[in-house]
Design an enzyme around this catalytic site. Sequence first.
Site, PDB file in Angstrom:
ATOM      1  N   ASP A 151       0.845  -1.194   0.000  1.00  0.00           N
ATOM      2  CA  ASP A 151       0.000   0.000   0.000  1.00  0.00           C
ATOM      3  C   ASP A 151       0.880   1.243   0.000  1.00  0.00           C
ATOM      4  O   ASP A 151       1.249   1.758   1.049  1.00  0.00           O
ATOM      5  CB  ASP A 151      -0.929   0.017   1.215  1.00  0.00           C
ATOM      6  CG  ASP A 151      -1.953   1.160   1.144  1.00  0.00           C
ATOM      7  OD1 ASP A 151      -1.783   2.058   0.300  1.00  0.00           O
ATOM      8  OD2 ASP A 151      -2.910   1.148   1.933  1.00  0.00           O
ATOM      9  N   HIS A 162       0.691   7.842   3.988  1.00  0.00           N
ATOM     10  CA  HIS A 162       1.434   7.168   5.043  1.00  0.00           C
ATOM     11  C   HIS A 162       2.923   7.489   5.037  1.00  0.00           C
ATOM     12  O   HIS A 162       3.680   6.933   5.831  1.00  0.00           O
ATOM     13  CB  HIS A 162       1.233   5.654   4.919  1.00  0.00           C
ATOM     14  CG  HIS A 162      -0.204   5.255   4.853  1.00  0.00           C
ATOM     15  ND1 HIS A 162      -1.074   5.434   5.905  1.00  0.00           N
ATOM     16  CD2 HIS A 162      -0.940   4.729   3.838  1.00  0.00           C
ATOM     17  CE1 HIS A 162      -2.278   5.010   5.552  1.00  0.00           C
ATOM     18  NE2 HIS A 162      -2.221   4.588   4.301  1.00  0.00           N
ATOM     19  N   ILE A 213      -0.139   8.897   8.777  1.00  0.00           N
ATOM     20  CA  ILE A 213      -0.779   7.951   9.683  1.00  0.00           C
ATOM     21  C   ILE A 213      -0.415   6.514   9.304  1.00  0.00           C
ATOM     22  O   ILE A 213       0.076   6.245   8.205  1.00  0.00           O
ATOM     23  CB  ILE A 213      -2.311   8.115   9.688  1.00  0.00           C
ATOM     24  CG1 ILE A 213      -2.876   7.838   8.280  1.00  0.00           C
ATOM     25  CG2 ILE A 213      -2.691   9.502  10.175  1.00  0.00           C
ATOM     26  CD1 ILE A 213      -4.387   7.770   8.257  1.00  0.00           C
ATOM     27  N   GLY A 246      -4.486   1.214   8.270  1.00  0.00           N
ATOM     28  CA  GLY A 246      -5.414   0.485   9.125  1.00  0.00           C
ATOM     29  C   GLY A 246      -5.092  -0.995   9.203  1.00  0.00           C
ATOM     30  O   GLY A 246      -5.194  -1.610  10.268  1.00  0.00           O
TER      31      GLY A 246
END
Length: 308
Positions: free
Chosen positions: A211, A216, A231, A234
């Site tokens: 990803d 990120h 961040i 998830g």
Amino acid sequence: VQGPALSAGPQSGHFQLGPDVMAIDYDTLLNWPFPDVEQTYTEKDSILYALGVGLGNDPLDAGQLRYVFEEPELIALPTMAAVLGTPGFWLRETSTGVTWETLLHGEQGIELHRPLPPAASVVAKTRVTDILDKGEGRGALIYTERHIRDRDTGESLATLTSTTVARSDGGFGGISVTQPRPHPLPDRPADKVCDLTSVPQAALIYRLSGDPNPLHASPEVARSAGFDAPILHGLCTLGIAGHAVLKTCLDYEAQRFHSMQLRFSAPVYPGETIRTEMWLEGNNISFRAIATERNIVVLNNGCIGTGD
């Protein structure tokens, strides 16, 4: 809840949506033509995934070492199934009718049909299983399923289920039914608690498992999305909670980890400590995860099936 691009948090006001936004067409989306995805992964990929979710933070822990060192025999983390054979960010296609900028990753499920091999060639088939119209101004829910099998043997390895929250796309005239209730957590103190601190570079490592969303990695992109810093993915937080359960309840025995389901509640920042609270209920381990520095629940309504 994780987004945009199925990765970030609940902020969406920074996005400027185009004036000619298509509405969801139920039949088109339900019958989306996903091509089969073939992927070959190696022991190095399995080790990289494990490092990305925090295994090896204690290099003297023999339990962790089994997942990040190939001698005498490497073991693949069960949660790695979530990154195998992904169809990519298909909801960004204009013809889906979905407003991709405000998507959220709401729920994730993993069912393992056998322990993942540490290296393999796999084939994944994805399909949309349902679309729930919550109504004008309330959004829609898109349910997908991905089945992963070993390319060479044909054996089923895992089935992944995911719920995507399309916050801007309710009221398109689709089927409106009551949203399924999440797995309930016991109304009592947790039986087990495990604190695992993520490293500051966790997102930079984890993104190499499939990803590459700049949310990120790029402080500028993160700020434009309303965050103070990049961040954590998830699914990386999911992997950290899975590690906590393996460590605390399953003696790092991957073959005892049969299934996992959860809801995403809030984003995590790399470097934060994730406290996983666990309740032991027969063959199930209920759990939730909290970012302790902010005292906020980041994963909720979780359940891991052990089959013991």
